[in-house]
Design an enzyme around this catalytic site. Sequence first.
Site: not given
Length: 865
Positions: A11, A14, A444, A644, A648
């Site tokens: 549970c 634990c 961008d 990308d 960046d």
Amino acid sequence: MEQYNVTGMSCAACSARVEKAVGKVPGVENCSVSLLTNSMGVEGTATVDAVIAAVEEAGYGATLKSAKNEGHGMNQSEQNCAEDALKDRETPKMKRRLIASLCFLIPLMYLSMGHMMWGWPLPVFLEGNHVAMGLAQLLLTTIVMVINQKFFISGWKGMIHRAPNMDTLVALGAGASYGYSVYALFAMTAAQTAGNMDHVMELMHEFYFESAAMILTLITVGKMLEAHSKGKTTDALKSLMKLAPKTATLLRDGKEQEVSIDQVRRGDQFVVRPGENIPVDGIVLEGNSAVDEAALTGESIPVDKAEGDKVFAATMNQSGFLRCEATRVGEDTTLSQIIQMVSDAAATKAPIAKVADKVSGVFVPAVISIAVVTMIVWLLVGESVGFALARGISVLVISCPCALGLATPVAIMVGNGMGAKNGIMFKTAVSLEETGKTEIVALDKTGTIKSGEPKVTDLIPADGMTEHELLFFANALEKKSEHPLARAILAKAEENGEAEQKSEITQFQAVPGNGLSGKLGEDWLYGGNFKFISDKMKISASIKEQAERLAQQGKTPLFFGRNEQFLGMIAVADVIKEDSPRAVKELQNMGIHVVMLTGDNERTAKAIGEQAGVDEVIAGVLPEGKEQVIRKLKEKGKVAMVGDGINDAPALTRADMGIAIGAGTDIAIDAADVVLMKSRLSDVPAAIRMSRATLRNIHENLFWAFFYNAIGIPLAAGIWIPIFGWKLNPMFGAAAMSLSSFCVVTNALRLNLFKMYDASKDRKRKMKKVETAENTVSDIVLADKNESENKEETKMTKTMKIEGMMCGHCEAAVKKALEALEQVDTAEVSHEAGTAVVTLNSEISNEVLKKTVEDKDYTVTAIED
């Protein structure tokens, strides 16, 4: 991050105990334990042995997950182990335990309730023999307890290690019922020996054997349902692992040889026939085919592949024969990285989970205390021991820490799996939770809003000419050119069926920065900028006006002529992706302020921004300036940066949430928190929707978990008995506990039905105003830029007059060459103005500057200090 398998957890208490124990190990910087996958992620310098020792000292078991072969990923057996680790073993176990328990629970219930409550007949040897009936119940209950001994073993281990868990509650509840019933049985034998049959009959109603057995059986039902549902949440990860190819066909010494996938090395050549899966990431050396990449990107349309194109592991070759060279193998393949992302996300914790973790850490001890107080109170008010015990047992068995512990991880796993199926990769649980809180999206331009590849946008033939003729002659001339704009014209000609030429251009000559010339048959063809063509033939004023209008729209006009006849004009531009305006509109409808960042001049940038529909355009931003812009935007709200390129990466890291376009560079992908495998801008609003839906689901789960316990525990304790007479039987408490976790997991599985691309249900919230009292963000950035420029007035600047630059690609070439010089800090280049403003950090001769530019085939006419 090192990942471990953890055993013995039952549970949330634990997992909280394990997390706390490992967190105390010297060198551990961060530890997160997942009850869902029974796994643990540990960051820091602590040794594996120290971590495992800490887990074992806490009363649980731990093993390091199979390591990958250095540089070559998992071998076949390790891959099978990884898949095996996610296999649902608990459901079959629980099913067997449940069937065995029912075999003995049914006759027990017949004896205890069927006969006692409804008068069902008994075997002759039990008829009227109450002690024998008690012994029969004792025997049947003992067998059920032995079948479900795991609850007692785990529960008492938790008590011994001072870390009580859900199994402790179950063990205490069932054990108390069993113990009190044994006491009543012995009291019954004494009463029967004394001949007190009335007391014997009274003691028959003090048996709770059926409660003990029923509690264990009902909890087993709940555990089985929970295990089955939890198994469903890891389906996405299991299906990804099944995609991993097992073998590859390599070319060695000119012969084909089938080998295990772990034997493939970078640089090996492999072949893939139609219908076969591509074994590793590579590049096509020979052949043409259509490849189904749906397994990685979710895109159903096959992608055409030819020489020089990239291919990815686990995608299917549909039509032609391909010979490829391996570029990424083992753990470096795109598939392996996706699997790692999903796995890491499961091993990390979302910030919202910390609330449940804190509660879970004290939940079980608190419940045991409440149960003890409940029994004492009922005894003090004069109730019988049996009545008080029933209330205490009810409190123990209705309380459910599992619902709290599972509320967050199951939703995270399902949400992350849904994203993976659609090519949206959330790297961690934190990124999945936080993406939906985005208030500002910075985009961008190149590769994100725009495709990054120039395309023909306008064909404007001269009077008396047709588009067909214009494109025919332009294609013939541009075939000899290597300029990026030439590729756009060639692609347009191929699209329109003009690619085939019966005769080739002769006497071809490129005039750098101006244009091209060559002879087709007896005719001279010319192509280039306005100045180059207007020197050779007359161009009408209307064409010139159209050219200026196109330039204002961010397009590059190219002029063509034959001999002294003007043929027409072709406009080329890096066009906006088809889905960009729709994606921007969807973001705005979600209450998000959309900003476009670009290094373009303001006029071009605004034209592109209008086409995309963004709220704000910040132009003239240098690569290093993007990070500064993001820093300013963060003062106004939570910012997601979408990009990308290599330039960046700083901005992606600085933003609250970095989102990388999948077709971008490895550096950008590494710096980001979310990766869009399809390279589509429309996946940005989809990712935000998925995040919001997941967070909403977590809130529902946590509400249910807290609400269930807040209502159930007082009811079980008997608070409402004096007022309404509501009394909860321990068996019904056990049933409720069993169903609570099942409901939480089932609710999380509803995320599988969520439509992340459906914008119809987006809440049309008021747009966030990203502004100060007087200035918008772009004004602030501009002010910073001006301030920076003022500070650097002391630095030397030179203005270079340059001829031959025709487009943004020319600008980029000149800028890159100049900034490569040690003495040059920055170079602001404009092909429209024909200038390059160079900021110097030390002296440099004009001759060096001139040579640097002219080496790129442009002409420097003057340099002014």
